[in-house]
Scaffold this motif. Structure first.
Motif, PDB file in Angstrom:
ATOM      1  N   LEU A 247       0.833  -1.212   0.000  1.00 10.10           N
ATOM      2  CA  LEU A 247       0.000   0.000   0.000  1.00 10.10           C
ATOM      3  C   LEU A 247       0.863   1.255   0.000  1.00 10.10           C
ATOM      4  O   LEU A 247       0.535   2.245  -0.667  1.00 10.10           O
ATOM      5  N   HIS A 248       1.965   1.213   0.730  1.00  5.44           N
ATOM      6  CA  HIS A 248       2.863   2.381   0.745  1.00  5.44           C
ATOM      7  C   HIS A 248       3.478   2.611  -0.636  1.00  5.44           C
ATOM      8  O   HIS A 248       3.583   3.757  -1.091  1.00  5.44           O
ATOM      9  N   GLY A 249       3.868   1.512  -1.299  1.00  5.24           N
ATOM     10  CA  GLY A 249       4.426   1.660  -2.641  1.00  5.24           C
ATOM     11  C   GLY A 249       3.418   2.239  -3.617  1.00  5.24           C
ATOM     12  O   GLY A 249       3.750   3.102  -4.441  1.00  5.24           O
ATOM     13  N   MET A 250       2.165   1.826  -3.530  1.00  7.94           N
ATOM     14  CA  MET A 250       1.121   2.361  -4.405  1.00  7.94           C
ATOM     15  C   MET A 250       0.894   3.842  -4.141  1.00  7.94           C
ATOM     16  O   MET A 250       0.733   4.641  -5.080  1.00  7.94           O
ATOM     17  N   SER A 251       0.910   4.236  -2.861  1.00 10.01           N
ATOM     18  CA  SER A 251       0.690   5.649  -2.534  1.00 10.01           C
ATOM     19  C   SER A 251       1.838   6.519  -3.006  1.00 10.01           C
ATOM     20  O   SER A 251       1.635   7.659  -3.432  1.00 10.01           O
ATOM     21  N   VAL A 252       3.066   5.977  -2.963  1.00  6.73           N
ATOM     22  CA  VAL A 252       4.228   6.750  -3.435  1.00  6.73           C
ATOM     23  C   VAL A 252       4.132   6.961  -4.939  1.00  6.73           C
ATOM     24  O   VAL A 252       4.395   8.062  -5.453  1.00  6.73           O
ATOM     25  N   ARG A 253       3.752   5.920  -5.678  1.00  2.00           N
ATOM     26  CA  ARG A 253       3.637   6.050  -7.131  1.00  2.00           C
ATOM     27  C   ARG A 253       2.545   7.047  -7.528  1.00  2.00           C
ATOM     28  O   ARG A 253       2.656   7.730  -8.538  1.00  2.00           O
ATOM     29  N   ARG A 254       1.496   7.130  -6.713  1.00  2.00           N
ATOM     30  CA  ARG A 254       0.407   8.054  -7.019  1.00  2.00           C
ATOM     31  C   ARG A 254       0.655   9.450  -6.454  1.00  2.00           C
ATOM     32  O   ARG A 254      -0.124  10.370  -6.732  1.00  2.00           O
ATOM     33  N   GLY A 255       1.711   9.592  -5.672  1.00  2.00           N
ATOM     34  CA  GLY A 255       2.028  10.897  -5.100  1.00  2.00           C
ATOM     35  C   GLY A 255       1.060  11.331  -4.015  1.00  2.00           C
ATOM     36  O   GLY A 255       0.848  12.528  -3.797  1.00  2.00           O
ATOM     37  N   ARG A 256       0.473  10.372  -3.315  1.00  2.00           N
ATOM     38  CA  ARG A 256      -0.475  10.688  -2.247  1.00  2.00           C
ATOM     39  C   ARG A 256       0.078  10.208  -0.916  1.00  2.00           C
ATOM     40  O   ARG A 256       0.720   9.161  -0.846  1.00  2.00           O
TER      41      ARG A 256
ATOM     42  N   SER B 100       0.150   8.420   2.671  1.00  2.00           N
ATOM     43  CA  SER B 100      -0.469   7.176   3.123  1.00  2.00           C
ATOM     44  C   SER B 100      -0.291   7.012   4.629  1.00  2.00           C
ATOM     45  O   SER B 100       0.759   7.348   5.183  1.00  2.00           O
ATOM     46  N   SER B 101      -1.327   6.510   5.259  1.00  2.00           N
ATOM     47  CA  SER B 101      -1.267   6.250   6.697  1.00  2.00           C
ATOM     48  C   SER B 101      -1.133   4.754   6.969  1.00  2.00           C
ATOM     49  O   SER B 101      -1.436   4.295   8.069  1.00  2.00           O
ATOM     50  N   SER B 102      -0.691   4.008   5.930  1.00  2.00           N
ATOM     51  CA  SER B 102      -0.625   2.556   6.078  1.00  2.00           C
ATOM     52  C   SER B 102       0.399   2.137   7.132  1.00  2.00           C
ATOM     53  O   SER B 102       0.209   1.115   7.805  1.00  2.00           O
ATOM     54  N   ARG B 103       1.490   2.927   7.282  1.00  2.00           N
ATOM     55  CA  ARG B 103       2.512   2.551   8.252  1.00  2.00           C
ATOM     56  C   ARG B 103       1.965   2.576   9.678  1.00  2.00           C
ATOM     57  O   ARG B 103       2.158   1.635  10.454  1.00  2.00           O
ATOM     58  N   SER B 104       1.303   3.663  10.042  1.00  2.00           N
ATOM     59  CA  SER B 104       0.767   3.766  11.401  1.00  2.00           C
ATOM     60  C   SER B 104      -0.333   2.739  11.636  1.00  2.00           C
ATOM     61  O   SER B 104      -0.412   2.130  12.709  1.00  2.00           O
ATOM     62  N   GLY B 105      -1.176   2.521  10.633  1.00  2.00           N
ATOM     63  CA  GLY B 105      -2.218   1.516  10.767  1.00  2.00           C
ATOM     64  C   GLY B 105      -1.644   0.120  10.922  1.00  2.00           C
ATOM     65  O   GLY B 105      -2.102  -0.667  11.759  1.00  2.00           O
ATOM     66  N   ALA B 106      -0.623  -0.187  10.131  1.00  2.00           N
ATOM     67  CA  ALA B 106       0.001  -1.506  10.215  1.00  2.00           C
ATOM     68  C   ALA B 106       0.683  -1.699  11.563  1.00  2.00           C
ATOM     69  O   ALA B 106       0.625  -2.788  12.151  1.00  2.00           O
ATOM     70  N   ALA B 107       1.317  -0.636  12.058  1.00  2.00           N
ATOM     71  CA  ALA B 107       1.976  -0.733  13.369  1.00  2.00           C
ATOM     72  C   ALA B 107       0.968  -1.037  14.464  1.00  2.00           C
ATOM     73  O   ALA B 107       1.223  -1.868  15.352  1.00  2.00           O
ATOM     74  N   ALA B 108      -0.196  -0.394  14.402  1.00  2.00           N
ATOM     75  CA  ALA B 108      -1.223  -0.639  15.410  1.00  2.00           C
ATOM     76  C   ALA B 108      -1.728  -2.074  15.343  1.00  2.00           C
ATOM     77  O   ALA B 108      -1.914  -2.741  16.374  1.00  2.00           O
ATOM     78  N   VAL B 109      -1.957  -2.573  14.121  1.00  2.00           N
ATOM     79  CA  VAL B 109      -2.435  -3.951  13.961  1.00  2.00           C
ATOM     80  C   VAL B 109      -1.386  -4.940  14.466  1.00  2.00           C
ATOM     81  O   VAL B 109      -1.721  -5.942  15.131  1.00  2.00           O
ATOM     82  N   ILE B 110      -0.108  -4.680  14.175  1.00  2.00           N
ATOM     83  CA  ILE B 110       0.955  -5.586  14.616  1.00  2.00           C
ATOM     84  C   ILE B 110       1.053  -5.626  16.134  1.00  2.00           C
ATOM     85  O   ILE B 110       1.203  -6.691  16.746  1.00  2.00           O
ATOM     86  N   VAL B 111       0.954  -4.464  16.774  1.00  2.00           N
ATOM     87  CA  VAL B 111       1.004  -4.421  18.239  1.00  2.00           C
ATOM     88  C   VAL B 111      -0.148  -5.219  18.843  1.00  2.00           C
ATOM     89  O   VAL B 111       0.034  -6.019  19.773  1.00  2.00           O
ATOM     90  N   LEU B 112      -1.351  -5.027  18.297  1.00  2.00           N
ATOM     91  CA  LEU B 112      -2.498  -5.784  18.794  1.00  2.00           C
ATOM     92  C   LEU B 112      -2.322  -7.282  18.547  1.00  2.00           C
ATOM     93  O   LEU B 112      -2.653  -8.113  19.408  1.00  2.00           O
TER      94      LEU B 112
END
Length: 371
Positions: free
Chosen positions: A63-72, A74-86
């Motif tokens: 998801l981060h790679g897709m957001s970089v290519r689109r120039g938008r 992305s909050s995928s990192r923070s969301g993924a970190a929260a899911v991993i902690v849980l």
């Protein structure tokens, strides 16, 4: 001609989104880890946790790679970190609990079908079984002390008791009883240590607590009023529709409901809470009571109803969702069903992980999600 929020000066909000699904991945991952750990044991819990973390990382990177290519952004990192902690918290918790269950002394005695004398606290009303032979009931209980082969242990652990209906059906949740019977292995993997089968009444029975006795009196009075004022086939149905008490439900009526696929109507769920809490909010707000006082009263009524209806999986799910809705009401936050449902799932699985493999809980959550 089209306009957008920027051109009209209207504030941009997330209300345009039909559903807020940000908690769905966390609920799905934590539920999966817990269920796999219960069904497969400590090793399966570790494997499920590691697999879930790897999958979340791969999805976050994609998801981060897709957001970089689109120039938008992305909050995928923070969301993924929260899911991993849980995921790590739930995985570690279920690993510890399943490891403790595997090493429980009563579980080892159950493999040898040993005789046991146990002091237990009942968790629910005895439920009538439909097995052939003498009328029997099953009740879940929490052990406090056990005596196996003359050796006494002060240990906890959840057990299922199968006993005669005549001497066990009147017992109430919260009562402490002493049972003498023979151990057996759990009927299904639901974090139960063992099954105790007994052919006699409890050896000793303590008096129920004040709250448990009051709730039992309310249920008994409701059933008595129905019996005195309605035909027999309907009298047993009314307590089931109101508080989920199907102990007096006619067998023919029960079979008809099962054949029609309407057995969920005799189980307390979100509809019961919606009617009750909606009526409380309507009356109190109608007479001018402030929002904070209204929510406080509604919460007390909600807890009282849970005690009367018994904290079954569907009741707990509906009660926690209702509590989240009350908090949203008093804080002015948006009330959406999907985040409330996911929050309820995470909270309940964190406190009662055995719900992850409870059929009633699964059906309740998916039925609510479908609605």
């Amino acid at each position: 001609m089209t306009t957008d929020a920027a051109s009209t000066g209207a504030p941009q909000t997330e209300d345009r989104l039909p559903f807020d699904v940000r908690l769905v991945p966390a609920a799905a991952v934590c539920w999966s880890i817990t269920a796999i750990g219960i069904l497969g044991g400590p090793g399966a819990a570790l494997a499920a946790t590691a697999s879930a973390v790897a999958v979340v990382l791969l999805v976050a990177v994609a998801l981060h790679g897709m957001s970089v290519r689109r120039g938008r952004p992305s909050s995928s990192r923070s969301g993924a970190a929260a899911v991993i902690v849980l995921a790590l918290c739930f995985g570690g918790s279920i690993w510890i609990q399943m490891r403790s269950l595997a090493e429980h002394p009563v579980a080892a005695a159950a493999e040898n079908r040993a005789w046991i004398t146990a002091s237990v606290q009942l968790e629910e009303d005895p439920r009538r079984l439909t097995a052939p032979g003498p009328a029997t009931v099953m009740v879940k209980a929490e052990m406090t002390r056990v005596d196996v082969g003359g050796e006494a242990w002060h240990v906890g652990g959840r057990v299922s008791i199968i006993a005669p209906q005549s001497s066990w059906s009147a017992l109430l949740p919260g009562q402490v009883v002493t049972v003498r019977g023979r151990l057996g292995e759990p009927i299904r993997p639901d974090m139960t240590v063992a099954v105790i089968r007994t052919s006699g009444p409890p050896v000793t029975v303590n008096e129920p607590g004040t709250i448990s006795a009051a709730a039992g009196t309310f249920r008994s009075n409701l059933a008595a009023v129905a019996q005195n004022s309605m035909p027999p086939d309907r009298a047993g149905l009314l307590p089931g529709l109101v508080v989920g008490d199907v102990s007096r439900l006619d067998e023919t009526v029960s079979d008809n409901f099962r054949a029609a696929g309407l057995t969920h109507l005799t189980a307390v769920s979100g509809a019961n809470f919606s009617i009750l809490i909606g009526a409380v909010l309507l009356v109190l707000r109608g007479v001018g009571v402030g929002p904070r006082a209204t929510v406080a009263v509604a919460f007390v009524v909600l807890v009282a109803f849970v005690i009367v209806a018994r904290p079954s999986p569907s009741v707990l799910r509906a009660a926690l969702m209702g509590s989240i809705g009350l908090v949203a009401f008093v804080t002015g936050r948006r009330r959406q069903a999907v985040p409330a449902l996911c929050g309820a799932v995470l909270g309940l699985l964190g406190w009662w992980p055995r719900l992850a493999v409870d059929v009633g809980f699964v059906l309740s959550v998916f039925a609510t999600a479908g609605l």
